[in-house]
Scaffold this motif. Structure first.
Motif, PDB file in Angstrom:
ATOM      1  N   VAL A   1      17.202  71.587 -18.198  1.00  0.00           N
ATOM      2  CA  VAL A   1      16.304  72.224 -19.159  1.00  0.00           C
ATOM      3  C   VAL A   1      15.126  71.296 -19.356  1.00  0.00           C
ATOM      4  O   VAL A   1      15.292  70.098 -19.563  1.00  0.00           O
ATOM      5  CB  VAL A   1      17.039  72.453 -20.490  1.00  0.00           C
TER       6      VAL A   1
ATOM      7  N   PRO B   1      12.457  69.109 -20.926  1.00  0.00           N
ATOM      8  CA  PRO B   1      12.361  68.521 -22.267  1.00  0.00           C
ATOM      9  C   PRO B   1      11.144  69.037 -23.037  1.00  0.00           C
ATOM     10  O   PRO B   1      11.111  68.972 -24.259  1.00  0.00           O
ATOM     11  CB  PRO B   1      12.223  67.017 -22.001  1.00  0.00           C
ATOM     12  N   LYS B   2      10.141  69.540 -22.317  1.00  0.00           N
ATOM     13  CA  LYS B   2       8.921  69.998 -22.991  1.00  0.00           C
ATOM     14  C   LYS B   2       9.014  71.444 -23.437  1.00  0.00           C
ATOM     15  O   LYS B   2       8.291  71.855 -24.325  1.00  0.00           O
ATOM     16  CB  LYS B   2       7.730  69.855 -22.043  1.00  0.00           C
ATOM     17  N   ASP B   3       9.850  72.236 -22.768  1.00  0.00           N
ATOM     18  CA  ASP B   3       9.947  73.650 -23.091  1.00  0.00           C
ATOM     19  C   ASP B   3      11.397  74.098 -22.892  1.00  0.00           C
ATOM     20  O   ASP B   3      11.850  74.235 -21.760  1.00  0.00           O
ATOM     21  CB  ASP B   3       9.012  74.456 -22.180  1.00  0.00           C
ATOM     22  N   PRO B   4      12.138  74.312 -23.984  1.00  0.00           N
ATOM     23  CA  PRO B   4      13.569  74.621 -23.841  1.00  0.00           C
ATOM     24  C   PRO B   4      13.849  75.937 -23.120  1.00  0.00           C
ATOM     25  O   PRO B   4      14.989  76.173 -22.720  1.00  0.00           O
ATOM     26  CB  PRO B   4      14.072  74.654 -25.284  1.00  0.00           C
ATOM     27  N   ASN B   5      12.829  76.796 -22.937  1.00  0.00           N
ATOM     28  CA  ASN B   5      13.083  78.063 -22.241  1.00  0.00           C
ATOM     29  C   ASN B   5      12.949  77.934 -20.739  1.00  0.00           C
ATOM     30  O   ASN B   5      13.219  78.880 -20.014  1.00  0.00           O
ATOM     31  CB  ASN B   5      12.084  79.125 -22.714  1.00  0.00           C
TER      32      ASN B   5
ATOM     33  N   SER C   1      17.659  63.007 -21.161  1.00  0.00           N
ATOM     34  CA  SER C   1      19.044  62.904 -21.602  1.00  0.00           C
ATOM     35  C   SER C   1      19.948  63.716 -20.673  1.00  0.00           C
ATOM     36  O   SER C   1      19.594  64.805 -20.231  1.00  0.00           O
ATOM     37  CB  SER C   1      19.149  63.430 -23.026  1.00  0.00           C
ATOM     38  N   LEU C   2      21.124  63.166 -20.387  1.00  0.00           N
ATOM     39  CA  LEU C   2      22.054  63.879 -19.505  1.00  0.00           C
ATOM     40  C   LEU C   2      22.523  65.199 -20.109  1.00  0.00           C
ATOM     41  O   LEU C   2      22.974  66.075 -19.391  1.00  0.00           O
ATOM     42  CB  LEU C   2      23.280  62.996 -19.225  1.00  0.00           C
ATOM     43  N   GLY C   3      22.419  65.344 -21.432  1.00  0.00           N
ATOM     44  CA  GLY C   3      22.799  66.600 -22.058  1.00  0.00           C
ATOM     45  C   GLY C   3      21.937  67.765 -21.616  1.00  0.00           C
ATOM     46  O   GLY C   3      22.320  68.922 -21.785  1.00  0.00           O
ATOM     47  N   LEU C   4      20.760  67.505 -21.055  1.00  0.00           N
ATOM     48  CA  LEU C   4      19.878  68.583 -20.602  1.00  0.00           C
ATOM     49  C   LEU C   4      20.232  69.066 -19.202  1.00  0.00           C
ATOM     50  O   LEU C   4      19.712  70.076 -18.748  1.00  0.00           O
ATOM     51  CB  LEU C   4      18.420  68.105 -20.609  1.00  0.00           C
TER      52      LEU C   4
END
Lengths: 153, 164
Positions: free
Chosen positions: B70, B72-76, B128-131
């Motif tokens: 995902v 980091p600048k745009d979650p969509n 982040s690895l969560g993304l």
């Protein structure tokens, strides 16, 4: 019971278990789930061992507001979840890492802080959090029973 | 009567399908030129890749793997990049605010193969690895391009120091 009956009923049982597991997965992943929180960072609003009802629809459509309590993946450890309050949206000016130095929340990020600001590792430690890490928004507390209350504004 | 049984099977089939796509993996179209020449070598024909969700369910990625994450600048928006460095490594950046960056805990450094035409960690820093959303395993379409995607680091983009 004939062999065919045993086969028939076990495949029926398998189907039932599979469907139930999948419906549960979809509900927890896309609609809402229950979270048990631990740690002091959100006191006095939330305490250790409170159980919360959360929903995943608002974060998916980016409708989060300032003041919402959210569950997010910890930026430093994706296997751990944190429960914090949104105190800044993109473009807002917030207190930065160091006292007396403010910074602007970048696009696509939010600023998270615990209510117990003296004992909380939050955006003041690891900076603004990407919105992609937010998993759900807290709706209400359902346990303990004498403290049932809505937590959304 | 058949309408009722049709709706019943749809009602039960859809959650099973969604769960499969969500836990095992799915096929996605690659847009853009940022991963040339591995993906989309000609800008006319777009590649379709199989993204394995299963492979990243424990957030274990290795250097050189191609992952989707995902933005980091745009979650969509989801982006597809190559993992260059993991937590603890030091990378020589290309136009980031610091020349040398040590990757913090729980983060990784991602770059597109097409240097100069890609929006990657050189712009937004360690991610982040969560993304991380999925790992790209192979190109499935068009058939002439069918191949598995190897985990290889470009020779000039190896991390300066590697943590063990």
């Amino acid at each position: 019971m004939s062999l065919r009956n045993i086969f028939g009923s076990s495949s029926e049982l398998f189907r039932f278990v599979l469907q139930t597991a999948c419906i549960t997965h979809c509900t927890w992943e896309f609609v809402g789930d229950f979270v048990m929180c631990s740690g002091p960072s959100m006191e006095p609003t939330l305490e250790t061992n409170n159980i919360l009802l959360t929903e995943h629809i608002t974060p998916r459509f980016q409708r989060l507001c300032k003041g919402d309590i959210v569950i997010a993946k910890c930026p430093r450890n994706p296997k751990q979840y944190v429960c914090k309050r949104i105190t800044g949206l993109p473009g807002d000016r917030v207190r930065g890492h160091f006292p007396g130095r403010s910074q602007v929340v970048p696009k696509g990020h939010v600023w998270l802080e615990g209510d117990n600001s003296n004992n909380s590792a939050d955006s003041r430690v690891y900076g603004a959090v990407p919105q992609g890490l937010i998993r759900s928004r807290v709706v209400c507390r359902i346990w303990p029973l004498n403290k049932i209350s809505s937590l959304s504004e | 009567m058949w309408l009722k049984s049709f709706f019943k099977s749809v009602l039960f089939g859809v959650p099973v399908g969604i769960t499969f796509l969500d836990t095992v993996g799915y096929v996605a179209r690659v847009e853009g030129i940022s991963m040339q020449p591995v993906l989309n070598p000609e800008s006319r024909n777009t590649d379709y890749v199989f993204l394995s969700r299963w492979a990243v369910s424990d957030y274990e990625v290795r250097r050189g793997e191609i992952i989707s994450l995902v933005s980091p600048k745009d979650p969509n928006q989801k982006i597809i990049k190559r993992v260059i460095a993991l937590a603890g490594d030091v990378v020589n950046t290309l136009g980031y605010q610091n020349q040398y960056v040590k990757i913090p805990e729980g983060h990784c450094w991602v770059e597109g193969d097409h240097t100069g035409h890609t929006l990657d960690s050189n712009t937004f820093g360690p991610v982040s690895l969560g993304l991380v959303n999925a790992k790209a395993v192979c190109i499935v379409w068009p058939p002439a391009r069918w191949q598995s995607l190897a985990a290889t680091l470009p020779d000039n983009r190896k991390p300066l120091s590697v943590s063990i």
